[in-house]
Design a protein around this motif. Structure first.
Motif, PDB file in Angstrom:
ATOM      1  N   GLU A 252     -40.243 -42.139 -22.520  1.00 18.66           N
ATOM      2  CA  GLU A 252     -39.005 -41.306 -24.157  1.00 18.66           C
ATOM      3  C   GLU A 252     -40.261 -41.781 -24.922  1.00 18.66           C
ATOM      4  O   GLU A 252     -40.240 -41.037 -25.812  1.00 18.66           O
ATOM      5  N   VAL A 253     -39.965 -43.361 -25.444  1.00 16.51           N
ATOM      6  CA  VAL A 253     -40.989 -43.734 -26.379  1.00 16.51           C
ATOM      7  C   VAL A 253     -42.048 -43.104 -26.474  1.00 16.51           C
ATOM      8  O   VAL A 253     -43.012 -42.258 -27.535  1.00 16.51           O
ATOM      9  N   ILE A 254     -42.667 -42.515 -25.490  1.00 14.00           N
ATOM     10  CA  ILE A 254     -44.248 -42.210 -25.704  1.00 14.00           C
ATOM     11  C   ILE A 254     -44.419 -40.635 -26.292  1.00 14.00           C
ATOM     12  O   ILE A 254     -44.826 -40.392 -26.663  1.00 14.00           O
ATOM     13  N   PHE A 255     -42.996 -40.047 -24.997  1.00 13.33           N
ATOM     14  CA  PHE A 255     -43.123 -38.589 -25.358  1.00 13.33           C
ATOM     15  C   PHE A 255     -42.940 -38.855 -26.904  1.00 13.33           C
ATOM     16  O   PHE A 255     -43.499 -37.357 -27.660  1.00 13.33           O
TER      17      PHE A 255
ATOM     18  N   GLY B   5     -45.220 -36.086 -29.698  1.00 12.92           N
ATOM     19  CA  GLY B   5     -44.981 -35.392 -29.831  1.00 12.92           C
ATOM     20  C   GLY B   5     -44.602 -34.019 -28.537  1.00 12.92           C
ATOM     21  O   GLY B   5     -45.131 -32.785 -28.629  1.00 12.92           O
ATOM     22  N   LEU B   6     -44.570 -34.363 -27.145  1.00 10.17           N
ATOM     23  CA  LEU B   6     -44.147 -33.752 -26.079  1.00 10.17           C
ATOM     24  C   LEU B   6     -43.199 -33.389 -26.258  1.00 10.17           C
ATOM     25  O   LEU B   6     -41.993 -33.683 -26.114  1.00 10.17           O
ATOM     26  N   LYS B   7     -43.441 -32.258 -25.562  1.00  9.74           N
ATOM     27  CA  LYS B   7     -42.169 -31.825 -25.268  1.00  9.74           C
ATOM     28  C   LYS B   7     -41.439 -32.166 -23.743  1.00  9.74           C
ATOM     29  O   LYS B   7     -41.019 -30.727 -22.224  1.00  9.74           O
ATOM     30  N   ILE B   8     -41.002 -33.204 -23.117  1.00 12.26           N
ATOM     31  CA  ILE B   8     -40.911 -33.903 -22.383  1.00 12.26           C
ATOM     32  C   ILE B   8     -39.694 -34.864 -22.366  1.00 12.26           C
ATOM     33  O   ILE B   8     -39.283 -35.703 -23.725  1.00 12.26           O
TER      34      ILE B   8
ATOM     35  N   ILE C 263     -30.921 -30.847 -15.247  1.00  8.54           N
ATOM     36  CA  ILE C 263     -31.119 -29.490 -15.068  1.00  8.54           C
ATOM     37  C   ILE C 263     -30.296 -29.105 -16.467  1.00  8.54           C
ATOM     38  O   ILE C 263     -30.597 -27.779 -17.152  1.00  8.54           O
ATOM     39  N   SER C 264     -29.329 -29.804 -16.179  1.00  9.68           N
ATOM     40  CA  SER C 264     -28.190 -29.825 -17.738  1.00  9.68           C
ATOM     41  C   SER C 264     -28.924 -29.363 -18.975  1.00  9.68           C
ATOM     42  O   SER C 264     -29.431 -30.066 -19.513  1.00  9.68           O
ATOM     43  N   PRO C 265     -28.819 -28.060 -19.936  1.00  5.82           N
ATOM     44  CA  PRO C 265     -28.303 -28.283 -20.662  1.00  5.82           C
ATOM     45  C   PRO C 265     -28.000 -28.686 -21.624  1.00  5.82           C
ATOM     46  O   PRO C 265     -28.599 -28.629 -22.805  1.00  5.82           O
ATOM     47  N   TYR C 266     -27.121 -29.524 -21.791  1.00  4.92           N
ATOM     48  CA  TYR C 266     -26.488 -30.494 -22.654  1.00  4.92           C
ATOM     49  C   TYR C 266     -26.796 -31.412 -22.449  1.00  4.92           C
ATOM     50  O   TYR C 266     -27.004 -32.125 -24.169  1.00  4.92           O
ATOM     51  N   LEU C 267     -27.812 -31.539 -22.193  1.00  4.08           N
ATOM     52  CA  LEU C 267     -28.954 -33.085 -22.130  1.00  4.08           C
ATOM     53  C   LEU C 267     -30.288 -32.808 -22.870  1.00  4.08           C
ATOM     54  O   LEU C 267     -31.202 -33.468 -22.695  1.00  4.08           O
ATOM     55  N   GLU C 268     -30.383 -31.334 -23.305  1.00  5.87           N
ATOM     56  CA  GLU C 268     -31.315 -30.809 -23.864  1.00  5.87           C
ATOM     57  C   GLU C 268     -31.616 -32.119 -24.956  1.00  5.87           C
ATOM     58  O   GLU C 268     -30.549 -32.251 -26.491  1.00  5.87           O
ATOM     59  N   GLY C 269     -33.018 -32.366 -25.106  1.00  2.00           N
ATOM     60  CA  GLY C 269     -33.596 -33.485 -26.365  1.00  2.00           C
ATOM     61  C   GLY C 269     -32.729 -34.867 -26.830  1.00  2.00           C
ATOM     62  O   GLY C 269     -32.802 -35.436 -27.891  1.00  2.00           O
ATOM     63  N   LYS C 270     -31.869 -34.919 -25.611  1.00  2.00           N
ATOM     64  CA  LYS C 270     -30.917 -36.184 -25.271  1.00  2.00           C
ATOM     65  C   LYS C 270     -31.447 -37.169 -23.991  1.00  2.00           C
ATOM     66  O   LYS C 270     -31.279 -37.642 -24.045  1.00  2.00           O
ATOM     67  N   GLY C 271     -33.097 -37.368 -24.052  1.00  6.74           N
ATOM     68  CA  GLY C 271     -34.197 -38.146 -22.920  1.00  6.74           C
ATOM     69  C   GLY C 271     -33.621 -39.727 -23.312  1.00  6.74           C
ATOM     70  O   GLY C 271     -32.802 -40.393 -24.065  1.00  6.74           O
ATOM     71  N   GLY C 272     -34.007 -40.072 -22.445  1.00  2.52           N
ATOM     72  CA  GLY C 272     -34.147 -41.984 -22.593  1.00  2.52           C
ATOM     73  C   GLY C 272     -32.637 -42.695 -22.231  1.00  2.52           C
ATOM     74  O   GLY C 272     -32.262 -43.918 -22.484  1.00  2.52           O
ATOM     75  N   THR C 273     -32.172 -41.499 -21.444  1.00  2.00           N
ATOM     76  CA  THR C 273     -30.643 -42.656 -21.294  1.00  2.00           C
ATOM     77  C   THR C 273     -30.710 -42.300 -19.948  1.00  2.00           C
ATOM     78  O   THR C 273     -30.622 -41.928 -19.023  1.00  2.00           O
ATOM     79  N   TYR C 274     -29.288 -43.440 -19.417  1.00  2.50           N
ATOM     80  CA  TYR C 274     -29.009 -43.694 -17.822  1.00  2.50           C
ATOM     81  C   TYR C 274     -27.574 -43.104 -17.934  1.00  2.50           C
ATOM     82  O   TYR C 274     -26.728 -42.779 -18.739  1.00  2.50           O
TER      83      TYR C 274
ATOM     84  N   SER D  81     -32.547 -52.766 -21.653  1.00  2.42           N
ATOM     85  CA  SER D  81     -33.212 -52.271 -21.511  1.00  2.42           C
ATOM     86  C   SER D  81     -33.203 -51.107 -23.225  1.00  2.42           C
ATOM     87  O   SER D  81     -33.957 -49.977 -23.471  1.00  2.42           O
ATOM     88  N   LYS D  82     -32.108 -52.199 -24.048  1.00  2.00           N
ATOM     89  CA  LYS D  82     -32.482 -51.403 -25.709  1.00  2.00           C
ATOM     90  C   LYS D  82     -33.624 -51.879 -26.685  1.00  2.00           C
ATOM     91  O   LYS D  82     -34.008 -51.448 -27.355  1.00  2.00           O
ATOM     92  N   GLU D  83     -34.168 -53.086 -25.628  1.00  2.20           N
ATOM     93  CA  GLU D  83     -34.840 -54.060 -26.406  1.00  2.20           C
ATOM     94  C   GLU D  83     -36.408 -52.764 -26.767  1.00  2.20           C
ATOM     95  O   GLU D  83     -36.986 -53.252 -25.397  1.00  2.20           O
ATOM     96  N   PHE D  84     -37.465 -53.004 -27.630  1.00  3.64           N
ATOM     97  CA  PHE D  84     -38.453 -52.895 -27.662  1.00  3.64           C
ATOM     98  C   PHE D  84     -39.627 -53.379 -26.852  1.00  3.64           C
ATOM     99  O   PHE D  84     -40.292 -52.724 -25.532  1.00  3.64           O
ATOM    100  N   ASP D  85     -39.528 -54.757 -27.001  1.00  6.10           N
ATOM    101  CA  ASP D  85     -40.628 -55.597 -26.387  1.00  6.10           C
ATOM    102  C   ASP D  85     -40.325 -55.889 -25.193  1.00  6.10           C
ATOM    103  O   ASP D  85     -41.030 -55.242 -24.222  1.00  6.10           O
ATOM    104  N   GLU D  86     -38.746 -55.901 -24.777  1.00  4.24           N
ATOM    105  CA  GLU D  86     -38.781 -55.610 -23.086  1.00  4.24           C
ATOM    106  C   GLU D  86     -39.436 -54.627 -22.361  1.00  4.24           C
ATOM    107  O   GLU D  86     -40.213 -54.982 -22.138  1.00  4.24           O
ATOM    108  N   ILE D  87     -38.896 -53.304 -22.969  1.00  4.45           N
ATOM    109  CA  ILE D  87     -39.453 -52.467 -22.181  1.00  4.45           C
ATOM    110  C   ILE D  87     -41.285 -51.753 -22.217  1.00  4.45           C
ATOM    111  O   ILE D  87     -41.193 -51.424 -21.340  1.00  4.45           O
ATOM    112  N   LYS D  88     -41.168 -52.172 -23.343  1.00  7.17           N
ATOM    113  CA  LYS D  88     -43.229 -52.314 -23.149  1.00  7.17           C
ATOM    114  C   LYS D  88     -43.780 -53.418 -22.754  1.00  7.17           C
ATOM    115  O   LYS D  88     -44.796 -52.976 -22.174  1.00  7.17           O
TER     116      LYS D  88
END
Length: 356
Positions: free
Chosen positions: A251-254, A258-261, A307-318, A331-338
């Protein structure tokens, strides 16, 4: 956990029965470290099963008409995956399946779902996510046949298997559940980007199937392939934690590019499938039939993520039971996931993720 707590587990009837019948492996733990892992695993499973029951009314997915959209899924010929594929087909999507045996998968899928729904709507390619060369060959076949992809579901997986190394030298659960999917996502990024350009302004999606068990794991970079210490459920939990970390960093990369992913990591729930074949719960199959989710029910959160429309724009979620849930604190720590992302790129010899 101290000695008093251990004695309670072993000597009190109810905890003892839970430990005896609900172990993640058929063998008893052989060390204090393995015992602690097992107890944490059982408690995590009980918590998740309770949540599945209490939140069962939330676990719903409304299928939409999505004609001409392309969904790629690894696995999918049995269990939860079979019902994921069926739901995607009911959405009028074209489904590309990466499976170990395309011919037998085609027969089982058409028998379970029906030839009419499957006809001209499923493409089968060989793919073993534990074999990096097989992943590369699968990705190449997908690229040649489908220049644009709208959904990638990294679903194939194994759980709590005996130790073995893949031919690439990786611990098998980490390879099958995580590394193969990491590589596949990297290789299909151009097609995902192309899909986002013709997706009615909506984001395309990457779905990395995880598990609640990821919460009891921690990454061990010094023994990533578990050569010094291996306990089946611990290795499984690490592979599912890796999927959550991957989802978060994707999600950070996207966003940076500026990707629509967007990406999601769904937990299907405690589901009655053959993933539990190495667990002691196989001794009481009636319990799974009575209290575990059905594969159809387990497929809902994964399709919801896709596919859920409710999740549109709400990526990076569990996600769990078709709603947002808490993931591992780290998983909330940037240094850890990087750190895991960079480590994996180095391991797979990827110089620039998604760029060629």
């Amino acid at each position: 956990m101290n000695l008093l707590a251990a004695a309670f587990v072993l000597l009190t009837p109810i905890p003892f029965l839970l430990f005896y019948f609900f172990r993640s492996t058929k063998e008893f733990p052989k060390s204090w470290k393995e015992f602690k892992i097992e107890v944490r695993t059982i408690l995590c499973g009980i918590r998740s099963q309770n949540e599945d029951f209490l939140l069962r009314k939330r676990n719903r997915i409304k299928l939409e008409s999505l004609p001409n959209k392309i969904a790629v899924i690894t696995g999918g010929n049995r269990g939860i995956g079979l019902h994921i594929v069926k739901k995607l087909l009911r959405c009028e999507m074209k489904v590309v399946m990466g499976v170990r045996n395309p011919e037998s998968s085609k027969k089982s899928i058409e028998t379970a779902i029906g030839e009419e729904l499957c006809k001209n709507n499923i493409t089968y390619f060989q793919c073993d996510t534990g074999d990096m060369e097989s992943v590369r060959q699968f990705a190449e076949k997908v690229k040649q046949s489908f220049p644009a992809i709208h959904i990638l579901i990294n679903n194939a997986g194994v759980m709590a298997t005996p130790y073995y190394e893949t031919k690439d030298g990786f611990e098998s659960q980490m390879a099958i559940n995580y590394l193969g999917h990491f590589l596949l996502t990297h290789l299909l990024m151009p097609e995902l980007i192309k899909g986002s350009e013709s997706n009615d302004g909506k984001n395309v999606r990457v779905v990395n199937v995880s598990s609640c068990i990821h919460r009891v794991a921690d990454m061990d970079y010094k023994d990533f392939n578990c050569k010094k210490f291996y306990y089946p459920t611990d290795a499984y939990a690490k592979s599912k934690l890796a999927q959550v970390y991957f989802t978060k960093y994707l999600e950070v990369i996207f966003k940076e590019r500026g990707l629509k992913i967007q990406s999601h990591a769904p937990h299907p729930g405690i589901v009655n499938t053959d993933l539990f074949q190495h667990s002691s719960i196989t001794a009481i199959p009636w319990f799974k039939n009575a209290f575990y989710k059905t594969p159809e029910s387990g497929s809902r959160t994964i399709v919801y993520a896709a596919i859920s429309p409710y999740l549109e724009g709400k990526g990076g979620t569990y996600l769990s039971n078709c709603y947002f849930d808490k993931s591992h604190p780290k998983s909330k720590e940037f240094d850890e996931i990087k750190k895991l992302f960079d480590f994996t790129c180095q391991l797979l010899k990827i110089k620039s993720f998604g760029e060629f």
